[in-house]
Design a protein around this motif. Structure first.
Motif, short mmCIF file in Angstrom:
data_model
loop_
_atom_site.label_atom_id
_atom_site.label_comp_id
_atom_site.label_asym_id
_atom_site.label_seq_id
_atom_site.Cartn_x
_atom_site.Cartn_y
_atom_site.Cartn_z
N GLY A 64 0.81 -1.21 0.00
CA GLY A 64 0.00 0.00 0.00
C GLY A 64 0.84 1.26 0.00
O GLY A 64 0.32 2.37 -0.14
N LEU A 65 2.16 1.13 0.16
CA LEU A 65 3.05 2.29 0.21
C LEU A 65 3.43 2.75 -1.20
O LEU A 65 3.56 1.94 -2.12
CB LEU A 65 4.32 1.95 0.99
N THR A 66 3.62 4.05 -1.32
CA THR A 66 4.13 4.64 -2.55
C THR A 66 5.62 4.88 -2.36
O THR A 66 6.02 5.51 -1.39
CB THR A 66 3.43 5.98 -2.85
N VAL A 67 6.43 4.34 -3.27
CA VAL A 67 7.88 4.53 -3.18
C VAL A 67 8.34 5.50 -4.27
O VAL A 67 7.79 5.53 -5.37
CB VAL A 67 8.67 3.21 -3.27
N THR A 68 9.33 6.31 -3.91
CA THR A 68 9.93 7.27 -4.83
C THR A 68 11.44 7.27 -4.64
O THR A 68 11.95 6.72 -3.66
CB THR A 68 9.40 8.70 -4.57
N ASP A 69 12.12 7.88 -5.56
CA ASP A 69 13.58 8.05 -5.46
C ASP A 69 14.29 6.73 -5.24
O ASP A 69 15.10 6.59 -4.33
CB ASP A 69 13.94 9.04 -4.34
N LEU A 70 14.00 5.76 -6.10
CA LEU A 70 14.68 4.47 -6.00
C LEU A 70 16.18 4.63 -6.21
O LEU A 70 16.61 5.38 -7.07
CB LEU A 70 14.14 3.50 -7.06
N ASN A 71 16.95 3.92 -5.39
CA ASN A 71 18.39 3.85 -5.54
C ASN A 71 18.79 2.40 -5.69
O ASN A 71 18.43 1.56 -4.86
CB ASN A 71 19.10 4.44 -4.31
#
Length: 158
Positions: A64-71
């Protein structure tokens, strides 16, 4: 380097290390044999989908989480499950990311999520049968072990 004498299907998947206050988010999934498997949020990439896009999509469905800025952290690559009906050539990417939202999985296979202290993660990992399940292969967990120790490498041959 091994040269394959046969054609294997390629399995591409991406998983994300979501870290909060010394804990790692794991998802609990019910396996075909009824057992519970704890794993990293993420999963298979669809045809034409990048590993990064697969990571974002799968984390949303499984947590349910939104992830951003993947490294990018690491890549696991190689032949897996040789001699079984699920043998494949694997490309598994591992990432870290920023995240926001509330834990609310919508994947019907996910039976829960849990923030687990780093030191407790190895005790939740299950190895062994059925052998055709790559998630139960101890080699899959080596990058996670190294990540939790602060010793992640960029590449892990299987």
């Amino acid at each position: 380097m091994t040269h394959l004498s046969r054609t294997l299907p390629i399995k591409r998947a991406a998983h994300v290390y979501l870290v909060q206050d010394g804990t790692l988010l794991l998802v609990a999934e019910r396996m075909d044999d009824g057992s519970i498997f704890y794993g990293l949020p993420g999963g298979k990439a669809g045809p034409g989908e990048s590993l990064a896009d697969a990571a974002v999509r799968q984390v949303k469905v499984e947590t349910g989480l939104t992830v951003t800025d993947l490294n990018f952290v690491s890549l696991l690559e190689g032949e897996m499950l040789t001699g079984t009906k699920n043998e494949c050539y694997a490309n598994f990417g591992r990432f870290t990311a920023n995240f926001r939202g509330e834990l609310n999985p919508t994947d019907p296979e996910v039976v829960g999520t849990q923030w687990v202290p780093f030191a407790d993660v190895p005790s939740l990992v299950r190895y062994g049968p059925p052998p055709e399940v790559e998630e139960r292969n101890p080699l899959i967990w080596v990058p996670t072990r190294d990540f939790l120790r602060g010793e992640a490498r960029a590449y892990y041959p299987i």
